[in-house]
Design a protein around this motif. Sequence first.
Motif, PDB file in Angstrom:
ATOM      1  N   THR A   1      64.352  36.201  78.811  1.00 36.47           N
ATOM      2  CA  THR A   1      63.862  36.832  77.582  1.00 36.47           C
ATOM      3  C   THR A   1      64.017  35.887  76.397  1.00 36.47           C
ATOM      4  OG1 THR A   1      64.472  38.999  78.456  1.00 36.47           O
ATOM      5  CG2 THR A   1      64.052  38.864  76.099  1.00 36.47           C
ATOM      6  N   THR A   2      65.156  35.221  76.317  1.00 36.19           N
ATOM      7  CA  THR A   2      65.397  34.284  75.217  1.00 36.19           C
ATOM      8  C   THR A   2      64.412  33.117  75.265  1.00 36.19           C
ATOM      9  OG1 THR A   2      67.734  34.887  75.181  1.00 36.19           O
ATOM     10  CG2 THR A   2      67.132  32.810  74.132  1.00 36.19           C
TER      11      THR A   2
ATOM     12  N   ALA B   1      58.201  38.352  77.947  1.00 33.99           N
ATOM     13  CA  ALA B   1      58.521  38.170  76.527  1.00 33.99           C
ATOM     14  C   ALA B   1      57.412  37.420  75.801  1.00 33.99           C
ATOM     15  CB  ALA B   1      59.849  37.436  76.370  1.00 33.99           C
TER      16      ALA B   1
ATOM     17  N   THR C   1      67.777  36.735  69.787  1.00 34.45           N
ATOM     18  CA  THR C   1      67.363  37.240  71.089  1.00 34.45           C
ATOM     19  C   THR C   1      68.483  37.070  72.107  1.00 34.45           C
ATOM     20  OG1 THR C   1      65.063  36.678  70.596  1.00 34.45           O
ATOM     21  CG2 THR C   1      65.602  37.089  72.894  1.00 34.45           C
TER      22      THR C   1
ATOM     23  N   MET D   1      60.797  34.387  74.247  1.00 29.26           N
ATOM     24  CA  MET D   1      60.684  34.652  72.812  1.00 29.26           C
ATOM     25  C   MET D   1      60.731  33.355  72.000  1.00 29.26           C
ATOM     26  SD  MET D   1      60.372  37.894  72.136  1.00 29.26           S
ATOM     27  CE  MET D   1      61.080  38.167  70.534  1.00 29.26           C
TER      28      MET D   1
ATOM     29  N   THR E   1      69.935  40.452  73.687  1.00 26.84           N
ATOM     30  CA  THR E   1      69.675  40.683  75.106  1.00 26.84           C
ATOM     31  C   THR E   1      70.949  40.591  75.936  1.00 26.84           C
ATOM     32  OG1 THR E   1      69.009  38.376  75.452  1.00 26.84           O
ATOM     33  CG2 THR E   1      67.251  39.979  75.071  1.00 26.84           C
TER      34      THR E   1
ATOM     35  N   VAL F   1      60.208  44.917  70.268  1.00 19.68           N
ATOM     36  CA  VAL F   1      61.578  45.134  70.744  1.00 19.68           C
ATOM     37  C   VAL F   1      61.625  46.258  71.779  1.00 19.68           C
ATOM     38  CG1 VAL F   1      63.881  45.908  70.040  1.00 19.68           C
ATOM     39  CG2 VAL F   1      62.670  44.189  68.691  1.00 19.68           C
TER      40      VAL F   1
ATOM     41  N   TRP G   1      55.047  39.087  72.968  1.00 14.96           N
ATOM     42  CA  TRP G   1      54.963  38.474  71.637  1.00 14.96           C
ATOM     43  C   TRP G   1      53.495  38.325  71.233  1.00 14.96           C
ATOM     44  CZ3 TRP G   1      58.668  36.219  68.191  1.00 14.96           C
ATOM     45  CH2 TRP G   1      58.098  35.535  67.121  1.00 14.96           C
TER      46      TRP G   1
END
Length: 127
Positions: free
Chosen positions: A78-79, A20, A109, A82, A113, A55, A24
């Motif tokens: 992932t969270t 992630a 996110t 990001m 997710t 995305v 980004w």
Amino acid sequence: MRRPKLDSQAGAYLVTAVAAAVLWAAWLGWDQHRDVHPDGSTTGPYEAWQVIGLVLTLLAPLYWAASRQDVVGAVLGTTTGMTVAAFVDWSDDASGLYMVGVALVMLGTLAATAATAATIATLTRRR
């Protein structure tokens, strides 16, 4: 021999968090200027295609982890990736409002997710 679930979740967390953050940087990290239009209004710094690309490419590591039934690691990784990437990218904002944006990235996110990973895990579950 079956692999321990904790190691599996930790691996999924690390892979998705790093992916992630790297994605980004690849999609959004290089575009730092706002576009000024003839009427004086500004937009940006990101274009819609950059966010859509981010995305869509995030789906690959999320799918990898969730299809292995490592949903918690996939969602939290992932969270985290990001959120950290947004914080690093936006922290030079003098107004201090970047924290609102970072919080929204984190919440969005997390929600997106969680729903996506749960769907992937359900659809790919081996019976």
